[in-house]
Design a protein around this motif. Structure first.
Motif, PDB file in Angstrom:
ATOM      1  N   UNK A 220       0.669  -1.255  -0.007  1.00  0.00           N
ATOM      2  CA  UNK A 220      -0.115   0.073  -0.031  1.00  0.00           C
ATOM      3  C   UNK A 220       0.948   1.279  -0.008  1.00  0.00           C
ATOM      4  N   UNK A 221       1.928   1.235   0.717  1.00  0.00           N
ATOM      5  CA  UNK A 221       2.868   2.423   0.845  1.00  0.00           C
ATOM      6  C   UNK A 221       3.357   2.706  -0.724  1.00  0.00           C
ATOM      7  N   UNK A 222       3.855   1.523  -1.300  1.00  0.00           N
ATOM      8  CA  UNK A 222       4.340   1.438  -2.611  1.00  0.00           C
ATOM      9  C   UNK A 222       3.220   2.162  -3.669  1.00  0.00           C
ATOM     10  N   UNK A 223       2.132   1.632  -3.536  1.00  0.00           N
ATOM     11  CA  UNK A 223       0.905   2.237  -4.348  1.00  0.00           C
ATOM     12  C   UNK A 223       0.617   3.951  -3.977  1.00  0.00           C
ATOM     13  N   UNK A 224       0.642   4.158  -2.992  1.00  0.00           N
ATOM     14  CA  UNK A 224       0.414   5.399  -2.558  1.00  0.00           C
ATOM     15  C   UNK A 224       1.534   6.417  -2.993  1.00  0.00           C
ATOM     16  N   UNK A 225       2.876   5.925  -2.939  1.00  0.00           N
ATOM     17  CA  UNK A 225       3.938   6.826  -3.395  1.00  0.00           C
ATOM     18  C   UNK A 225       3.910   7.059  -4.797  1.00  0.00           C
ATOM     19  N   UNK A 226       3.351   6.107  -5.498  1.00  0.00           N
ATOM     20  CA  UNK A 226       3.340   6.494  -6.888  1.00  0.00           C
ATOM     21  C   UNK A 226       1.951   7.121  -7.324  1.00  0.00           C
ATOM     22  N   UNK A 227       1.218   7.585  -6.336  1.00  0.00           N
ATOM     23  CA  UNK A 227       0.098   8.349  -6.613  1.00  0.00           C
ATOM     24  C   UNK A 227      -0.921   7.711  -7.675  1.00  0.00           C
ATOM     25  N   UNK A 228      -1.094   6.421  -7.743  1.00  0.00           N
ATOM     26  CA  UNK A 228      -1.899   5.814  -8.538  1.00  0.00           C
ATOM     27  C   UNK A 228      -3.227   5.399  -7.943  1.00  0.00           C
ATOM     28  N   UNK A 229      -4.316   5.819  -8.120  1.00  0.00           N
ATOM     29  CA  UNK A 229      -5.662   5.438  -7.430  1.00  0.00           C
ATOM     30  C   UNK A 229      -6.030   3.976  -7.835  1.00  0.00           C
ATOM     31  N   UNK A 230      -5.435   3.692  -9.149  1.00  0.00           N
ATOM     32  CA  UNK A 230      -5.745   2.178  -9.659  1.00  0.00           C
ATOM     33  C   UNK A 230      -5.057   1.224  -8.842  1.00  0.00           C
TER      34      UNK A 230
END
Length: 435
Positions: free
Chosen positions: A217-227
């Motif tokens: 989740x941290x990795x997804x959030x850091x990429x700024x991708x809602x998807x």
């Protein structure tokens, strides 16, 4: 591009994989000793009975199961409970299917060697997943070196012989991260579906695997991708819901009581420090300096003005696990999900020292490696105390001399790196074979 550059990584990967398999097969059912952790039998028995009877049976000492008679088996005491609800079912189902494939039907007739062969298979999956995940960011040489460290490091070898769920959800995490990075670079419904599947599988393997979900989740959030955030979050929620449905369907109110009793394990946040700097094999402390260097290198990468994403899982996992674990009961298998990333950070430091001809990076690398190598030689009684003392002094002064004479230091980076790696891998292998 030459033939070697096209196929050299593949050849190197196969060689490293075979070496890792050989080290794990050697003394497979001898070290760690049988019943060093009875969890191996809990995972296996619960899966065998779940598949054969529809209800899992295994040992548990949780008082919520009530007054259950104790069974003596192979010189050890077990309290067999039905239904067994201590853990989610995914890894148990894997072990049950594995034992059935080998013709084993009775839980009290299981062969530890057969059980542990499943872990060797999962190791091969781990290596493939690790190569895929690290190649998203690292060069071929750094990835191959990280794989070599993972294949030969004694703490990793010994832990990966055990029948424990971490051997399943560690490669699951790596595959999930590789899919996340792949989808971020080139969105695809297939990579997104795979990410959702892996995110859902993690809490079905073990509740503590949510520590890996936190990193994703941290990795997804850091990429700024809602998807990606929705894929990781939705998959994780789905996995938790499936676990709750399974538990209540099998155990009803007893499942609720088991969850409540396990939620009271928290005793403080000391586990965060232990996971970073006090590694263990089962319950025995080990001081494997290359992985300690990996912790230091990972923290340094996270402190950059632009943090390196693949260095985040070390801190994310340790912080989240500190919430789930009892700080007074830090078991060796808790460290397994850290090892691929620690090997990567150590390998990256070595390769950067080589490529950039930076003596100060090599000095740090060789310092940790020399301590690790000399400690292993002393433990194996291949070097006495005085030899260790003066060889270390020579290494320390030699490394400092490289910093004082930078021209010569740059020339020595390559040969010193090679010698350090040869010494490290050789002592890794000796350390495993001596167990």
């Amino acid at each position: 591009m030459t033939l070697l550059s096209k196929h050299g990584f593949a050849v190197g990967f196969v060689v490293v994989l075979l070496a890792g398999v050989a080290l794990r097969v050697y003394h497979l059912d001898v070290e760690p000793a049988p019943n060093d952790t009875a969890d191996e039998f809990a995972w296996t028995w619960s899966g065998m009975t779940l598949l054969s009877q529809g209800t899992p049976t295994a040992w548990s000492w949780l008082p919520v199961y009530g007054d259950v008679p104790v069974t003596e088996w192979r010189g050890n005491r077990y309290r067999l409970v039905t239904p067994y609800l201590d853990h989610p079912p995914l890894y148990s189902v894997f072990m049950g299917a594995w034992m059935r494939a080998w013709g084993s039907r009775e839980i009290l007739s299981v062969d530890l060697a057969v059980m542990r062969r499943s872990s060797v298979v999962l190791f091969t999956v781990l290596m493939g997943a690790m190569a895929w995940a690290l190649r998203q960011h690292l060069s071929q040489s750094a990835t191959l070196l990280a794989l070599l460290l993972m294949a030969t490091a004694p703490p990793a070898v010994l832990q990966q012989r055990l029948v424990i769920s971490e051997n399943l959800w560690t490669p699951l995490t790596l595959v999930a991260y590789a899919l996340l990075a792949t989808d971020a670079r080139k969105p695809s419904r297939w990579s997104l579906a795979g990410l959702v599947f892996c995110a859902a599988a993690l809490p079905l393997a073990k509740v503590a695997a949510l520590a890996s979900s936190f990193f994703l989740m941290v990795a997804a959030l850091s990429r700024g991708s809602r998807r990606l955030v929705l894929a990781v979050g939705g998959g994780t929620v789905l996995g938790v819901l499936l676990y709750l449905v399974y538990g209540y369907a099998v155990g009803g109110d007893l499942f609720v009581e088991v969850l409540r009793s396990q939620s009271d394990r928290f005793r403080g946040l000391g586990g965060f420090y232990s996971l970073l700097f006090e590694p263990a094999v089962v319950t025995d402390a080990v001081h494997y300096m290359p992985f300690v260097l990996g912790v230091v290198a990972s923290i340094a990468l996270c402190l950059r003005s632009r943090p390196v994403e693949w260095a985040l899982p070390v801190l994310c996992y340790a912080a989240a696990m500190a919430y789930f674990m009892n700080q007074g009961e830090v078991y060796g298998w808790y460290f397994l999900p850290l090892y691929p990333w620690l090997a990567a950070a150590t390998a990256d430091l070595c390769v950067r020292a080589w490529r950039l001809r930076r003596p100060h990076l090599l000095w740090v690398f060789s310092l940790f490696v020399s301590i690790g190598v000399l400690t292993t030689l002393q433990d194996l009684e291949l070097a006495d105390l005085q030899t260790v003392r003066y060889v270390f002094l020579a290494c320390l002064l030699g490394g400092t001399g490289m910093l004082w004479m930078p021209v010569w230091g740059k020339r020595l980076v390559a040969p010193v790196s090679v010698l350090s790696l040869i010494a490290l891998v050789a002592t890794n292998v000796l350390g495993v074979l001596a167990r």
